[in-house]
Design a protein around this motif. Structure first.
Motif, mmCIF file in Angstrom:
data_model
loop_
_atom_site.group_PDB
_atom_site.id
_atom_site.type_symbol
_atom_site.label_atom_id
_atom_site.label_comp_id
_atom_site.label_asym_id
_atom_site.label_seq_id
_atom_site.Cartn_x
_atom_site.Cartn_y
_atom_site.Cartn_z
ATOM 1 N N ARG A 1 0.847 -0.922 0.006
ATOM 2 C CA ARG A 1 -0.154 0.250 0.393
ATOM 3 C C ARG A 1 0.736 1.235 -0.050
ATOM 4 N NH1 ARG A 1 -3.060 -2.206 5.033
ATOM 5 N NH2 ARG A 1 -3.634 -4.489 3.995
ATOM 6 N N VAL A 2 2.030 0.900 0.454
ATOM 7 C CA VAL A 2 3.002 2.383 0.814
ATOM 8 C C VAL A 2 3.111 2.742 -0.709
ATOM 9 C CG1 VAL A 2 5.036 3.253 1.742
ATOM 10 C CG2 VAL A 2 3.480 1.759 2.894
ATOM 11 N N GLU A 3 3.890 1.570 -1.496
ATOM 12 C CA GLU A 3 4.121 2.250 -2.734
ATOM 13 C C GLU A 3 3.164 2.514 -3.523
ATOM 14 O OE1 GLU A 3 7.040 1.052 -4.272
ATOM 15 O OE2 GLU A 3 8.221 0.051 -3.137
ATOM 16 N N ILE A 4 1.843 2.119 -3.252
ATOM 17 C CA ILE A 4 0.783 2.473 -3.567
ATOM 18 C C ILE A 4 0.915 4.088 -4.282
ATOM 19 C CG2 ILE A 4 -2.077 2.493 -4.670
ATOM 20 C CD1 ILE A 4 -1.020 -0.475 -4.229
ATOM 21 N N ILE A 5 0.498 4.110 -2.818
ATOM 22 C CA ILE A 5 0.761 5.921 -2.388
ATOM 23 C C ILE A 5 2.030 6.964 -2.498
ATOM 24 C CG2 ILE A 5 0.660 7.472 -0.086
ATOM 25 C CD1 ILE A 5 -0.942 5.425 0.910
ATOM 26 N N LYS A 6 2.489 6.112 -2.382
ATOM 27 C CA LYS A 6 4.211 6.718 -3.654
ATOM 28 C C LYS A 6 3.700 6.774 -4.899
ATOM 29 C CE LYS A 6 8.150 5.027 -3.793
ATOM 30 N NZ LYS A 6 9.023 3.951 -3.758
ATOM 31 N N ALA A 7 3.064 6.151 -5.228
ATOM 32 C CA ALA A 7 2.714 6.399 -7.028
ATOM 33 C C ALA A 7 1.668 7.561 -7.165
ATOM 34 C CB ALA A 7 2.477 5.471 -7.581
ATOM 35 N N LEU A 8 0.769 7.239 -6.241
ATOM 36 C CA LEU A 8 -0.332 8.387 -6.078
ATOM 37 C C LEU A 8 0.272 9.843 -6.313
ATOM 38 C CD1 LEU A 8 -3.290 5.737 -4.326
ATOM 39 C CD2 LEU A 8 -2.987 6.339 -7.576
ATOM 40 N N TYR A 9 1.090 9.989 -4.674
ATOM 41 C CA TYR A 9 1.007 11.178 -4.624
ATOM 42 C C TYR A 9 2.459 11.785 -5.422
ATOM 43 C CZ TYR A 9 4.403 14.809 -2.078
ATOM 44 O OH TYR A 9 4.540 16.028 -1.854
ATOM 45 N N ARG A 10 2.531 10.869 -6.418
ATOM 46 C CA ARG A 10 2.847 11.800 -7.769
ATOM 47 C C ARG A 10 2.397 11.714 -8.846
ATOM 48 N NH1 ARG A 10 6.401 9.673 -4.524
ATOM 49 N NH2 ARG A 10 8.260 10.941 -4.332
ATOM 50 N N ASP A 11 0.901 11.476 -8.576
ATOM 51 C CA ASP A 11 -0.444 11.963 -9.618
ATOM 52 C C ASP A 11 -0.102 11.095 -10.988
ATOM 53 O OD1 ASP A 11 -2.393 12.810 -10.434
ATOM 54 O OD2 ASP A 11 -1.940 14.509 -11.380
#
Length: 507
Positions: free
Chosen positions: A148-158
């Motif tokens: 989930r952290v990895e997915i949030i990383k990608a979403l943070y960078r839009d």
């Protein structure tokens, strides 16, 4: 629907192998697009080029209709792509928030604004149902949360396009289902998901369309709602494969492995295996089912000699090996397919041939007066590569060049070739394609039929049911049930795996 991205005629060559051969791929905006294929079919290589990790030799990449040249992951991120790799790219000693905002930290008056970082990560987690504590230190988190952290990383960078490479390989069934909910939520919010997996049940459950790769080429595109697992399999491997068939009964012989009242301690000095008692006989496969983290791994480590036994006894072939070294257990007759094929099953810097030789290196067939015989070693390794269908440029190639599935085949081939009285197989088909799964299953059954005893640990309940003579279920370090695969099913096994039987007993 518009096309979010297109790959046209993508070709990539490495020494001795064509990984991708004129591959075409079209992914539409707002869909979940599965990419499937056998090990070595070129799935990860294709996605690595899309993410800018290395350039294609031929072909072009278009994102939202515009041709792009991606020379690094930073270029891909700038173009709106995000990728969650099989091996997570996180700093273990940093917090979730620090990992997410790394290289793009919010600032205030020239300093990193930690409060803003935590708030932004918390907002993304809540919006997409990604249950994560932004202040938690990464090294203390279970694998499902790390994803989930990895997915949030990608979403943070839009990221508009999220590439998930074998995302369920290390997840429990519960974590997998949570991930699928997250993926659907992301799609419904307008994101595009590329989903790489070997598991056709997952393809059918979560994808909208499918591209099948075979031998580095794109062979077909399918609409998920209009196809079947059997059709997908035929495109993947060129033949029919049936993994649902259960093994026929086989008479058991003498006890090969005997475990009595075994107690094993975990990392913090507390018992994680409680008074485990069971036997494994010649000519049978005993399956161990349980949600990850319920003591299975520690129990196997204790049986193989990788972890001490606190109390109790372990006998192998009638010999007490409770305190014996690993080499002693192996000499008595123990073969082991470990869960961690990288850290335990292989040595990363050695060749394919050298890794296939591990554990066989003292055999007279490959040595003379203490020296290896190169031609004998090559012949032995080449025979195993051919027999088990390991895709490699040569037996002299570094084992690091193998795909994850082919690395798994190497470990399975080496241990089955040992022909020990006892084989412990821990997640033997994790990360391999459907054709290889059937191949490994057939070999495990042949091993059993030839009089071998097999202790099988698997997160795949379908595999446990298909292969096992008996099924032991573990919950919180205890063996809580012994089930007959002929009369049980996945819901009953799951009932014991989750501790529901205790709730029912106390009601």
């Amino acid at each position: 629907m518009t096309n979010e991205l297109e790959l046209r005629g993508i070709t990539k060559r490495f020494p001795g192998v064509v990984a991708n051969d004129a591959v075409n791929l079209t992914v539409r905006t707002g869909e979940i697009h599965a990419i499937v294929g056998e090990n070595g079919a070129g799935k990860t290589t294709l996605m690595s080029m899309l993410y800018g990790l290395f350039p294609p030799d031929e072909g072009e990449i278009l994102i939202r209709g515009e041709r792009v040249r991606l020379t690094s992951a930073l270029d891909a991120i700038e173009a709106g792509l995000g990728m969650v790799h099989q091996a997570f790219k996180l700093f273990p000693t940093l917090t979730v928030a620090e990992n997410v905002v790394f290289r793009d930290e919010p600032t205030r008056r020239g300093f990193i604004d930690r409060g803003a970082s935590v708030a932004r990560v918390r907002e993304l987690a809540e919006r997409y149902g990604l249950a994560v504590d932004p202040a938690a230190v990464v090294e203390r988190l279970p694998v499902g949360v790390l994803q989930r952290v990895e997915i949030i990383k990608a979403l943070y960078r839009d990221a508009r396009v999220l590439i998930l490479d074998e995302p369920t390989a290390v997840l429990t069934p519960q974590e997998r289902d949570m991930l699928f909910d997250i993926i659907r939520r992301l799609r419904d919010s307008g994101r595009t998901i590329i989903f790489i997996t070997h598991k056709l049940g997952e393809v059918m459950a979560v994808s909208d369309r499918i591209t099948v790769l075979r031998n580095g080429r794109s062979v077909t595109e399918l609409v998920t709602s209009e196809t079947t697992p059997a059709e997908i399999t035929r495109h993947m491997v060129g033949r029919d494969v049936d993994l649902g068939k259960r093994a026929t009964a086989h008479a058991a012989g003498d006890v090969i492995l005997s475990v009595r009242d075994m107690v094993v301690l975990g990392e913090h000095g507390r018992p994680v295996v409680h008074a485990a008692t069971f036997d494994v006989r010649a000519g049978e496969i005993v399956g161990i089912a349980g949600v990850a983290g319920n003591g299975q791994s520690e129990m196997i480590e204790a049986i193989t000699g990788l972890r001490p036994v606190e109390r109790g006894e372990v006998h192998l072939g009638g010999a007490d090996v409770t305190r014996a070294e690993v080499a002693t257990r192996r000499s008595i007759g123990l073969a082991y397919i470990p869960e961690d094929r990288h850290g335990v099953g292989t040595t990363h810097h050695a060749t394919v041939s050298e890794n296939l030789l591990l554990g066989h290196h003292r055999e007279p067939a490959v040595t003379r007066r203490g020296w290896f015989q190169p031609e004998a070693v090559r012949q032995r390794s080449g025979g195993m590569v051919a027999r088990f269908g390991i895709k490699t440029p040569s037996v002299s190639a570094p084992v690091a060049t193998l795909s994850g599935g082919n690395l798994q085949k190497l470990v399975v081939a080496r241990e089955l070739d040992y022909a020990a009285p006892l084989l412990i197989a821990e997640q033997p088909t994790r990360g391999v394609d459907i054709g290889a799964i059937q191949f490994i299953h057939d070999h495990l059954l042949s091993y059993r039929d030839d009089g071998g005893a097999v202790l099988l640990v698997s997160a795949e309940l379908s595999e446990i049911l298909a292969l096992s003579t008996r099924i032991l279920v573990m919950f919180e370090g205890r063996i809580v049930a012994e089930l007959d695969p002929a009369t049980t099913d996945e819901p009953e096994i799951g009932h014991f795996m989750t501790g529901a039987h205790l709730d029912a007993a106390s009601a």
